[in-house]
Motif scaffolding. Structure first.
Motif, PDB file in Angstrom:
ATOM      1  N   VAL A  43       0.862  -1.179   0.000  1.00 37.91           N
ATOM      2  CA  VAL A  43       0.000   0.000   0.000  1.00 37.91           C
ATOM      3  C   VAL A  43       0.899   1.230   0.000  1.00 37.91           C
TER       4      VAL A  43
ATOM      5  N   LEU B 192       1.518   2.886  -8.099  1.00 42.85           N
ATOM      6  CA  LEU B 192       2.089   1.702  -7.438  1.00 42.85           C
ATOM      7  C   LEU B 192       1.709   0.444  -8.199  1.00 42.85           C
ATOM      8  N   GLU B 193       0.433   0.310  -8.530  1.00 46.03           N
ATOM      9  CA  GLU B 193      -0.038  -0.884  -9.221  1.00 46.03           C
ATOM     10  C   GLU B 193       0.508  -0.967 -10.640  1.00 46.03           C
TER      11      GLU B 193
ATOM     12  N   ASN C 168      -5.981  -1.778  -0.226  1.00 41.23           N
ATOM     13  CA  ASN C 168      -6.424  -0.571   0.467  1.00 41.23           C
ATOM     14  C   ASN C 168      -6.579  -0.854   1.953  1.00 41.23           C
TER      15      ASN C 168
ATOM     16  N   GLY D 145      -1.894  -3.827  -5.171  1.00 38.18           N
ATOM     17  CA  GLY D 145      -2.247  -2.846  -4.154  1.00 38.18           C
ATOM     18  C   GLY D 145      -3.387  -3.320  -3.282  1.00 38.18           C
TER      19      GLY D 145
ATOM     20  N   MET E 239      -1.745   5.134  -5.420  1.00 35.00           N
ATOM     21  CA  MET E 239      -2.053   3.717  -5.588  1.00 35.00           C
ATOM     22  C   MET E 239      -2.030   3.280  -7.054  1.00 35.00           C
TER      23      MET E 239
END
Length: 209
Positions: free
Chosen positions: A138, A147-148, A156, A154, A144
């Protein structure tokens, strides 16, 4: 054991100091078993944060061979702006992702005696450096998608425990991250003592593989 809090130019002060204080208090509760220190890839130096140029002093060199935790904070600064003129958070994280800290963190992630932990954008910097592909993590909610896009799954959650990688979300989640590390390593009694001392209780469910 050691807890190394990594400082880099533009770091977010609370991302670093919240885990530092929690882990320092946890060391007392664990009878001094944990040595907590501020480190940098360059060794001892004054490191300027991204918040009003507040500075902290790294007292040691980041050492991937030391057993324990390495905590990587995120960055602080403007979110938007011309990257050629403004040190935005993405610029600061990208700069860290290309810094001398990354080879050391890669070695740390190969060391079975080390857990690498991140606060806020710290996970994003590691992901940008190619260290988190295929992992679960995370970061701050604004990061996010990025990141993915690096190949990370990811989740949450406020804290995500993927074994030797533990990540946390926005800035205050560093408190929860450090309490989780204490609980996982030394047991609930130590974590509870620190919670009572700080008058703070962990929030949310920790995602665990």
């Amino acid at each position: 054991m050691y807890a190394q809090i990594v400082l880099f130019d533009g770091f977010d002060p609370l991302d670093a100091t919240a885990p530092f204080e929690v882990l320092a208090a946890g060391s007392e509760a664990a009878r001094g078993d944990l040595t907590v220190e501020l480190v940098s890839a360059e060794g001892p130096r004054e490191v300027v944060s991204g918040t009003l140029r507040m500075a902290l002093r790294a007292t040691a060199h980041l050492d991937p061979a030391k057993p324990g935790f390495i905590v990587v904070p995120g960055a602080s600064g403007p979110i938007e702006g011309d990257p050629d003129e403004v040190d935005t958070i993405p610029v600061l994280l990208a700069r860290f992702a290309a810094s001398a800290a990354i080879p050391l963190l890669r070695k740390a992630m190969e060391n079975p005696d080390v857990t690498v932990a991140t606060v806020c954008g710290g996970s994003l910097a590691l992901a940008m450096a190619g260290l988190l592909e295929g992992r679960t993590a995370v970061t701050h909610h604004l990061g996010m998608d990025l990141l993915e896009a690096t190949g990370v799954t990811g989740v949450n959650a406020r804290v995500v425990d993927d074994g030797d990688l533990v990540t946390s979300g926005a800035v205050t989640s560093g408190l929860d991250l450090a309490l989780h590390l204490l609980d996982r390593t030394y047991g609930a009694q130590v974590a509870l003592e620190v919670e009572e001392l700080f008058a703070y209780e962990r929030r949310g469910t920790v995602w665990t593989r």
